[in-house]
Motif scaffolding. Structure first.
Motif, PDB file in Angstrom:
ATOM      1  N   VAL A   1      -6.496 -27.581  -6.824  1.00  0.00           N
ATOM      2  CA  VAL A   1      -7.162 -27.271  -5.562  1.00  0.00           C
ATOM      3  C   VAL A   1      -6.126 -27.463  -4.460  1.00  0.00           C
ATOM      4  CG1 VAL A   1      -8.999 -27.904  -3.956  1.00  0.00           C
ATOM      5  CG2 VAL A   1      -9.405 -28.014  -6.421  1.00  0.00           C
ATOM      6  N   ALA A   2      -5.975 -26.448  -3.607  1.00  0.00           N
ATOM      7  CA  ALA A   2      -4.985 -26.518  -2.529  1.00  0.00           C
ATOM      8  C   ALA A   2      -5.563 -25.896  -1.264  1.00  0.00           C
ATOM      9  CB  ALA A   2      -3.707 -25.787  -2.935  1.00  0.00           C
ATOM     10  N   LYS A   3      -4.989 -26.293  -0.143  1.00  0.00           N
ATOM     11  CA  LYS A   3      -5.411 -25.761   1.149  1.00  0.00           C
ATOM     12  C   LYS A   3      -4.480 -24.621   1.544  1.00  0.00           C
ATOM     13  CE  LYS A   3      -6.302 -27.216   5.887  1.00  0.00           C
ATOM     14  NZ  LYS A   3      -6.152 -28.322   6.839  1.00  0.00           N
ATOM     15  N   THR A   4      -5.059 -23.432   1.774  1.00  0.00           N
ATOM     16  CA  THR A   4      -4.279 -22.291   2.228  1.00  0.00           C
ATOM     17  C   THR A   4      -4.651 -21.988   3.679  1.00  0.00           C
ATOM     18  OG1 THR A   4      -5.848 -20.533   1.662  1.00  0.00           O
ATOM     19  CG2 THR A   4      -4.430 -21.347  -0.123  1.00  0.00           C
ATOM     20  N   VAL A   5      -3.937 -21.062   4.275  1.00  0.00           N
ATOM     21  CA  VAL A   5      -4.252 -20.703   5.658  1.00  0.00           C
ATOM     22  C   VAL A   5      -5.608 -20.015   5.770  1.00  0.00           C
ATOM     23  CG1 VAL A   5      -1.848 -20.600   6.415  1.00  0.00           C
ATOM     24  CG2 VAL A   5      -2.945 -18.539   5.509  1.00  0.00           C
ATOM     25  N   GLU A   6      -6.161 -19.549   4.648  1.00  0.00           N
ATOM     26  CA  GLU A   6      -7.474 -18.908   4.649  1.00  0.00           C
ATOM     27  C   GLU A   6      -8.583 -19.838   4.167  1.00  0.00           C
ATOM     28  OE1 GLU A   6      -7.229 -15.215   2.544  1.00  0.00           O
ATOM     29  OE2 GLU A   6      -5.690 -14.446   3.894  1.00  0.00           O
TER      30      GLU A   6
ATOM     31  N   ILE B   1      -8.731 -23.437  -1.885  1.00  0.00           N
ATOM     32  CA  ILE B   1      -8.869 -22.585  -3.056  1.00  0.00           C
ATOM     33  C   ILE B   1      -8.782 -23.437  -4.312  1.00  0.00           C
ATOM     34  CG2 ILE B   1      -6.398 -22.050  -3.129  1.00  0.00           C
ATOM     35  CD1 ILE B   1      -7.212 -19.244  -4.150  1.00  0.00           C
ATOM     36  N   GLY B   2      -9.599 -23.115  -5.295  1.00  0.00           N
ATOM     37  CA  GLY B   2      -9.572 -23.779  -6.592  1.00  0.00           C
ATOM     38  C   GLY B   2      -9.080 -22.806  -7.649  1.00  0.00           C
ATOM     39  N   ILE B   3      -8.181 -23.282  -8.494  1.00  0.00           N
ATOM     40  CA  ILE B   3      -7.595 -22.458  -9.551  1.00  0.00           C
ATOM     41  C   ILE B   3      -7.970 -23.056 -10.895  1.00  0.00           C
ATOM     42  CG2 ILE B   3      -5.453 -21.528 -10.524  1.00  0.00           C
ATOM     43  CD1 ILE B   3      -5.974 -20.619  -7.625  1.00  0.00           C
ATOM     44  N   LEU B   4      -8.570 -22.253 -11.763  1.00  0.00           N
ATOM     45  CA  LEU B   4      -8.912 -22.638 -13.132  1.00  0.00           C
ATOM     46  C   LEU B   4      -8.152 -21.733 -14.098  1.00  0.00           C
ATOM     47  CD1 LEU B   4     -12.786 -22.928 -12.702  1.00  0.00           C
ATOM     48  CD2 LEU B   4     -11.164 -24.822 -12.965  1.00  0.00           C
TER      49      LEU B   4
END
Length: 86
Positions: A24-29, A32-35
């Protein structure tokens, strides 16, 4: 079960790498969670926390300042201007 191969790197050193179930990371949009099985993605990171959930349920947290996140073929690469484990 599929896993993610994750690398978190700063401009001048590797912060952490290994296998995980989720990132899970913070983007400018937004966050987002990645599985495993996530479609290819290239996103611009915002300054914030990157959370990596390991196979055993523990998690690794890193503070990352600006950069990008790349996802392809169950490989997640987080490249930040500055990053350190917290």
């Amino acid at each position: 079960m599929a896993v993610l191969n994750v690398s978190v790197v700063a401009a001048d050193h590797e912060v952490w790498s290994g296998e995980a179930n989720m990132v899970v990371a913070k983007t400018v949009e937004g966050e987002i969670g990645i599985l495993p099985g996530h479609e290819p993605l290239l996103a611009i990171l915002a300054s914030g926390e990157v959370r990596v959930t390991l196979n055993g349920g523990e998690s690794i947290k890193a503070q990352a300042d600006d950069g990008f996140l790349s996802v392809e073929n169950n490989t997640v690469t987080v490249v930040a201007r500055q990053a350190e484990l917290v």
